[in-house]
Design a protein around this motif. Structure first.
Motif, PDB file in Angstrom:
ATOM      1  N   ASN A   8     -11.381   3.548   6.656  1.00  0.00           N
ATOM      2  CA  ASN A   8     -11.617   2.377   5.822  1.00  0.00           C
ATOM      3  C   ASN A   8     -10.888   2.571   4.496  1.00  0.00           C
ATOM      4  OD1 ASN A   8     -12.841   0.530   3.957  1.00  0.00           O
ATOM      5  ND2 ASN A   8     -14.616   0.360   5.310  1.00  0.00           N
ATOM      6  N   ILE A   9     -10.094   1.578   4.066  1.00  0.00           N
ATOM      7  CA  ILE A   9      -9.292   1.721   2.856  1.00  0.00           C
ATOM      8  C   ILE A   9     -10.162   1.956   1.625  1.00  0.00           C
ATOM      9  CG2 ILE A   9      -9.190  -0.751   2.298  1.00  0.00           C
ATOM     10  CD1 ILE A   9      -6.342   1.854   1.990  1.00  0.00           C
ATOM     11  N   ALA A  10     -11.438   1.570   1.674  1.00  0.00           N
ATOM     12  CA  ALA A  10     -12.347   1.811   0.544  1.00  0.00           C
ATOM     13  C   ALA A  10     -12.505   3.300   0.268  1.00  0.00           C
ATOM     14  CB  ALA A  10     -13.708   1.183   0.817  1.00  0.00           C
ATOM     15  N   GLU A  11     -12.226   4.128   1.246  1.00  0.00           N
ATOM     16  CA  GLU A  11     -12.340   5.575   1.046  1.00  0.00           C
ATOM     17  C   GLU A  11     -11.361   6.078  -0.008  1.00  0.00           C
ATOM     18  OE1 GLU A  11     -12.276   7.717   4.811  1.00  0.00           O
ATOM     19  OE2 GLU A  11     -13.114   5.950   5.784  1.00  0.00           O
ATOM     20  N   LEU A  12     -10.267   5.340  -0.260  1.00  0.00           N
ATOM     21  CA  LEU A  12      -9.337   5.750  -1.310  1.00  0.00           C
ATOM     22  C   LEU A  12     -10.037   5.814  -2.662  1.00  0.00           C
ATOM     23  CD1 LEU A  12      -5.901   3.948  -0.740  1.00  0.00           C
ATOM     24  CD2 LEU A  12      -6.494   6.326  -0.328  1.00  0.00           C
ATOM     25  N   PHE A  13     -10.938   4.845  -2.929  1.00  0.00           N
ATOM     26  CA  PHE A  13     -11.654   4.820  -4.200  1.00  0.00           C
ATOM     27  C   PHE A  13     -12.614   6.006  -4.297  1.00  0.00           C
ATOM     28  CE2 PHE A  13     -10.509   0.380  -3.338  1.00  0.00           C
ATOM     29  CZ  PHE A  13      -9.885   0.038  -4.519  1.00  0.00           C
ATOM     30  N   ASP A  14     -13.328   6.287  -3.209  1.00  0.00           N
ATOM     31  CA  ASP A  14     -14.247   7.425  -3.201  1.00  0.00           C
ATOM     32  C   ASP A  14     -13.491   8.739  -3.357  1.00  0.00           C
ATOM     33  OD1 ASP A  14     -16.286   5.650  -2.867  1.00  0.00           O
ATOM     34  OD2 ASP A  14     -16.652   6.091  -0.752  1.00  0.00           O
ATOM     35  N   ARG A  18     -13.763  11.609  -6.362  1.00  0.00           N
ATOM     36  CA  ARG A  18     -14.021  13.027  -6.087  1.00  0.00           C
ATOM     37  C   ARG A  18     -12.933  13.911  -6.697  1.00  0.00           C
ATOM     38  NH1 ARG A  18     -16.154  11.137  -1.022  1.00  0.00           N
ATOM     39  NH2 ARG A  18     -14.072  11.118  -0.090  1.00  0.00           N
ATOM     40  N   ARG A  19     -11.689  13.458  -6.623  1.00  0.00           N
ATOM     41  CA  ARG A  19     -10.582  14.270  -7.137  1.00  0.00           C
ATOM     42  C   ARG A  19     -10.546  14.292  -8.661  1.00  0.00           C
ATOM     43  NH1 ARG A  19      -7.406  11.892  -2.891  1.00  0.00           N
ATOM     44  NH2 ARG A  19      -6.688  10.303  -4.358  1.00  0.00           N
ATOM     45  N   HIS A  20     -10.749  13.135  -9.270  1.00  0.00           N
ATOM     46  CA  HIS A  20     -10.506  13.001 -10.699  1.00  0.00           C
ATOM     47  C   HIS A  20     -11.768  13.096 -11.554  1.00  0.00           C
ATOM     48  CE1 HIS A  20      -6.686  11.892  -9.123  1.00  0.00           C
ATOM     49  NE2 HIS A  20      -7.023  10.664  -8.789  1.00  0.00           N
ATOM     50  N   GLY A  21     -12.944  12.913 -10.951  1.00  0.00           N
ATOM     51  CA  GLY A  21     -14.186  13.014 -11.706  1.00  0.00           C
ATOM     52  C   GLY A  21     -14.434  11.811 -12.596  1.00  0.00           C
ATOM     53  N   ALA A 190      -1.032   3.238   4.605  1.00  0.00           N
ATOM     54  CA  ALA A 190       0.368   3.657   4.717  1.00  0.00           C
ATOM     55  C   ALA A 190       1.143   3.283   3.462  1.00  0.00           C
ATOM     56  CB  ALA A 190       1.009   3.021   5.950  1.00  0.00           C
ATOM     57  N   MET A 191       0.894   2.078   2.938  1.00  0.00           N
ATOM     58  CA  MET A 191       1.575   1.642   1.722  1.00  0.00           C
ATOM     59  C   MET A 191       1.276   2.587   0.559  1.00  0.00           C
ATOM     60  SD  MET A 191       0.570   0.150  -1.377  1.00  0.00           S
ATOM     61  CE  MET A 191      -0.911  -0.745  -0.951  1.00  0.00           C
ATOM     62  N   ALA A 192      -0.012   2.902   0.361  1.00  0.00           N
ATOM     63  CA  ALA A 192      -0.386   3.777  -0.748  1.00  0.00           C
ATOM     64  C   ALA A 192       0.217   5.168  -0.575  1.00  0.00           C
ATOM     65  CB  ALA A 192      -1.909   3.855  -0.848  1.00  0.00           C
ATOM     66  N   GLU A 193       0.203   5.682   0.647  1.00  0.00           N
ATOM     67  CA  GLU A 193       0.798   6.996   0.922  1.00  0.00           C
ATOM     68  C   GLU A 193       2.307   6.978   0.675  1.00  0.00           C
ATOM     69  OE1 GLU A 193      -0.325  10.096   2.447  1.00  0.00           O
ATOM     70  OE2 GLU A 193      -2.269   9.467   1.667  1.00  0.00           O
ATOM     71  N   ASN A 194       2.960   5.894   1.101  1.00  0.00           N
ATOM     72  CA  ASN A 194       4.410   5.792   0.927  1.00  0.00           C
ATOM     73  C   ASN A 194       4.799   5.820  -0.550  1.00  0.00           C
ATOM     74  OD1 ASN A 194       4.562   5.503   3.689  1.00  0.00           O
ATOM     75  ND2 ASN A 194       4.942   3.306   3.657  1.00  0.00           N
ATOM     76  N   LEU A 219      -2.191  -5.877  -5.992  1.00  0.00           N
ATOM     77  CA  LEU A 219      -3.076  -5.125  -5.090  1.00  0.00           C
ATOM     78  C   LEU A 219      -2.472  -3.760  -4.769  1.00  0.00           C
ATOM     79  CD1 LEU A 219      -5.542  -5.037  -3.162  1.00  0.00           C
ATOM     80  CD2 LEU A 219      -4.113  -6.178  -1.461  1.00  0.00           C
ATOM     81  N   SER A 220      -1.173  -3.712  -4.503  1.00  0.00           N
ATOM     82  CA  SER A 220      -0.544  -2.449  -4.123  1.00  0.00           C
ATOM     83  C   SER A 220      -0.550  -1.453  -5.269  1.00  0.00           C
ATOM     84  CB  SER A 220       0.889  -2.695  -3.635  1.00  0.00           C
ATOM     85  OG  SER A 220       1.722  -3.120  -4.696  1.00  0.00           O
ATOM     86  N   THR A 221      -0.305  -1.915  -6.503  1.00  0.00           N
ATOM     87  CA  THR A 221      -0.312  -0.995  -7.640  1.00  0.00           C
ATOM     88  C   THR A 221      -1.716  -0.453  -7.885  1.00  0.00           C
ATOM     89  OG1 THR A 221      -0.553  -2.856  -9.185  1.00  0.00           O
ATOM     90  CG2 THR A 221       1.672  -2.075  -8.762  1.00  0.00           C
ATOM     91  N   THR A 222      -2.746  -1.267  -7.600  1.00  0.00           N
ATOM     92  CA  THR A 222      -4.133  -0.813  -7.755  1.00  0.00           C
ATOM     93  C   THR A 222      -4.450   0.307  -6.778  1.00  0.00           C
ATOM     94  OG1 THR A 222      -4.843  -3.005  -8.510  1.00  0.00           O
ATOM     95  CG2 THR A 222      -6.553  -1.530  -7.668  1.00  0.00           C
ATOM     96  N   LEU A 223      -4.105   0.119  -5.510  1.00  0.00           N
ATOM     97  CA  LEU A 223      -4.407   1.131  -4.498  1.00  0.00           C
ATOM     98  C   LEU A 223      -3.598   2.405  -4.728  1.00  0.00           C
ATOM     99  CD1 LEU A 223      -4.656  -1.085  -1.284  1.00  0.00           C
ATOM    100  CD2 LEU A 223      -6.525   0.032  -2.499  1.00  0.00           C
ATOM    101  N   ALA A 224      -2.333   2.255  -5.071  1.00  0.00           N
ATOM    102  CA  ALA A 224      -1.508   3.432  -5.321  1.00  0.00           C
ATOM    103  C   ALA A 224      -2.023   4.218  -6.518  1.00  0.00           C
ATOM    104  CB  ALA A 224      -0.052   3.023  -5.542  1.00  0.00           C
ATOM    105  N   GLY A 225      -2.647   3.524  -7.481  1.00  0.00           N
ATOM    106  CA  GLY A 225      -3.165   4.182  -8.671  1.00  0.00           C
ATOM    107  C   GLY A 225      -4.336   5.102  -8.414  1.00  0.00           C
ATOM    108  N   THR A 226      -4.985   5.000  -7.246  1.00  0.00           N
ATOM    109  CA  THR A 226      -6.126   5.870  -6.951  1.00  0.00           C
ATOM    110  C   THR A 226      -5.692   7.318  -6.725  1.00  0.00           C
ATOM    111  OG1 THR A 226      -6.019   5.433  -4.559  1.00  0.00           O
ATOM    112  CG2 THR A 226      -7.393   3.960  -5.886  1.00  0.00           C
ATOM    113  N   TYR A 227      -4.409   7.560  -6.548  1.00  0.00           N
ATOM    114  CA  TYR A 227      -3.920   8.906  -6.266  1.00  0.00           C
ATOM    115  C   TYR A 227      -3.789   9.776  -7.522  1.00  0.00           C
ATOM    116  CZ  TYR A 227      -2.894   7.853  -1.395  1.00  0.00           C
ATOM    117  OH  TYR A 227      -3.010   7.534  -0.058  1.00  0.00           O
TER     118      TYR A 227
END
Length: 513
Positions: A8-14, A18-21, A190-194, A219-227
């Motif tokens: 589920n793409i929502a896991e990127l936020f979780d 976890r990574r950034h605190g 895949a987009m966020a990983e790319n 939307l894409s910049t938001t998801l990519a920003g979770t990394y």
């Protein structure tokens, strides 16, 4: 240790939390929002939507100006296994009704200023069972967003099939009736990983978010920003005066813009008096970026402009320039995970340097258009997305996007790429923007017509600008006619609506005859 696969793409936020605190992650209109606060609200909304009886796979329309509740709505819907239908708040009630009806949405999330329009749509669309309002306006059948977020949370995003639609994005309709682009959880991941694999700017950046979050680019910049761990400054809507102020106030280091926004910032009278020295990178996409505009922007702002390319159908991803591999004038090399081919009229691949239709393949390519199997089959062929854009790859693998194939002008058998003419026009010191279209001609088939916007305070005549083109272009490419306007019609992301310009001229010609 290898991270678990995302369903589920929502896991990127979780995973990001976890990574950034815990940290102040989002600024909006005078207030900082913590990363834990936003994450908790998303999980709470998922519980509220579940308690309303929404089942996995159902669709939720989200139509709001940019605000924290947009991201919370996306995360909450995905966590509950629902699909999001983002809709630009500027659309009319009739346009919103068509999208809600076509998508089969069962709930809609909005804000008080849009509530009258949303009520009208809900009354006309039987599937819309729930209207949810953030920031007031609840009552009389309208549910309160904050109360839904305060219910028993869904702790873990529901597992979904990798091919399940996460988003249905309705295209802007620049070439016809909007189509619902179905992007799956797998497409978005895949987009966020790319993007992350192509360029990782590292932690600590302050990003300015002024693109509409209802558009695939935002939307894409938001998801990519979770990394990465950073801070985002969110704007309700693009306003050049406020953009300059926020860059200075928050020491913004990077932002994503479209060319029309860059023009507005470049020409703004406040720019010379603002301290914009913190700005390092600007990502440009969604519309062609003239090389002259890129160079003037970099010179004025002291930053690096990185042009990229993608479509709604590819989750906004295909190619991107990076600080390590930046070739101005191109849109960069294909990002990791994406293959690009240039196809001739017979569908066969062309050699480097030859112009043809851009096609791409990768896990980011859409599942198809909602309810349009024939159109989907024509657009994605054997896994290759046929973009309808004209371009070429150079010998080093950098992609150059020249124009939409539908915008190609054929004058007396000669093919003319409008962007070639537009680049020459905007190189004139008096020209701020230019759009070139083909107009019907009885003998030649089509002739070149230019619509030009002058830089504030500048002056130039039609004859002067056409003469400027004649000095720099083959005669058949030069505009046969030119008009000056105060602005160009654009969609929500600044893409010029050339179809509208052509229709205006056809209508005017019919009236004159």
């Amino acid at each position: 240790m290898e991270e678990p696969a995302i369903s589920n793409i929502a896991e990127l936020f979780d995973d990001g939390l976890r990574r950034h605190g815990e940290h102040p992650s989002l600024w909006f209109e005078g207030r900082w929002y913590g990363s834990t606060e936003l994450n908790r609200a998303g999980h709470g909304l998922a519980g509220g939507l579940r308690d309303l009886g929404l089942q996995p796979g159902e669709r939720v329309v989200v139509t709001m100006m940019n605000c924290p509740e947009v991201g919370i709505s996306y995360m909450g819907a995905w966590t509950a296994g629902l699909a999001v239908v983002p809709v630009l708040f500027l659309l009319t009630a009739e346009e919103l009704r068509m999208i809600a009806e076509d998508s089969g949405a069962t709930a809609i999330v909005t804000t008080p200023e849009l509530l009258p329009k949303v009520r009208e749509v809900a009354a006309a669309v039987p599937s819309l069972r729930h209207v949810i309002c953030a920031g007031g306006g609840a009552g009389d059948g309208v549910l309160d967003f904050a109360e839904l977020c305060d219910t028993a949370a869904v702790d873990t995003p529901l597992p979904v099939d990798d091919g399940e639609a996460a988003v249905i994005l309705y295209t802007s309709g620049t070439t016809g009736r909007p189509k619902g682009v179905m992007l799956t959880h797998g497409n978005l991941h895949a987009m966020a990983e790319n993007v992350h694999a192509a360029w990782d700017p590292g932690d600590g950046h302050v990003g300015l978010a002024c693109l509409p979050l209802s558009h695939v680019y935002g939307l894409s910049t938001t998801l990519a920003g979770t990394y990465r761990r950073g801070q985002a400054v969110l704007m309700r809507w693009f306003d050049p005066t406020q953009v300059l102020q926020l860059i200075e106030e928050h020491r913004v280091t990077m932002t994503a813009l479209v060319p029309a926004m860059m023009v507005g910032l470049l020409d703004h009278p406040d720019r010379p008096s603002r301290d914009l020295s913190s700005l390092q990178f600007v990502i440009s996409g969604a519309a062609p970026l003239p090389l002259d505009l890129l160079q003037r922007f970099e010179s004025a702002f002291g930053c690096t402009v990185l042009q990229g390319y993608g479509l709604s159908e590819s989750a906004a991803q295909c190619a991107l320039n990076t600080p390590q591999a930046n070739r101005p004038g191109s849109v960069g090399r294909p990002v990791p995970g994406v293959e690009v081919a240039i196809l001739g009229s017979d569908g066969a691949p062309l050699a480097a340097g030859e112009d043809g239709e851009i096609a791409m393949r990768g896990a980011n390519v859409m599942r198809g258009y909602h309810g349009m199997p024939e159109e989907s089959a024509k657009t994605v062929v054997d896994g290759w997305l046929r973009t309808g854009d004209v371009g070429h790859l150079d010998a080093d693998g950098f992609l150059y996007v020249l124009d939409r194939s539908k915008d190609l002008i054929i004058r007396g058998g000669f093919n003319i790429i409008p962007r070639d003419v537009e680049e020459v026009l905007v190189a004139h010191p008096a020209v701020s923007q230019a759009a070139v279209i083909g107009l019907p001609h009885e003998r030649l088939g089509e002739v070149v017509h230019a619509v030009v916007v002058l830089t504030p305070g500048a002056s130039a005549t039609d004859e002067e600008l056409i003469a400027h083109c004649r000095e720099r272009l083959a005669s058949y490419k030069c505009p046969q006619s030119l008009e000056l306007r105060g602005g160009l019609p654009t969609n929500s992301t600044g893409k010029v609506l050339k179809r509208q310009l052509r229709e205006e001229h056809v209508a005017a010609a019919a009236t004159a005859s």
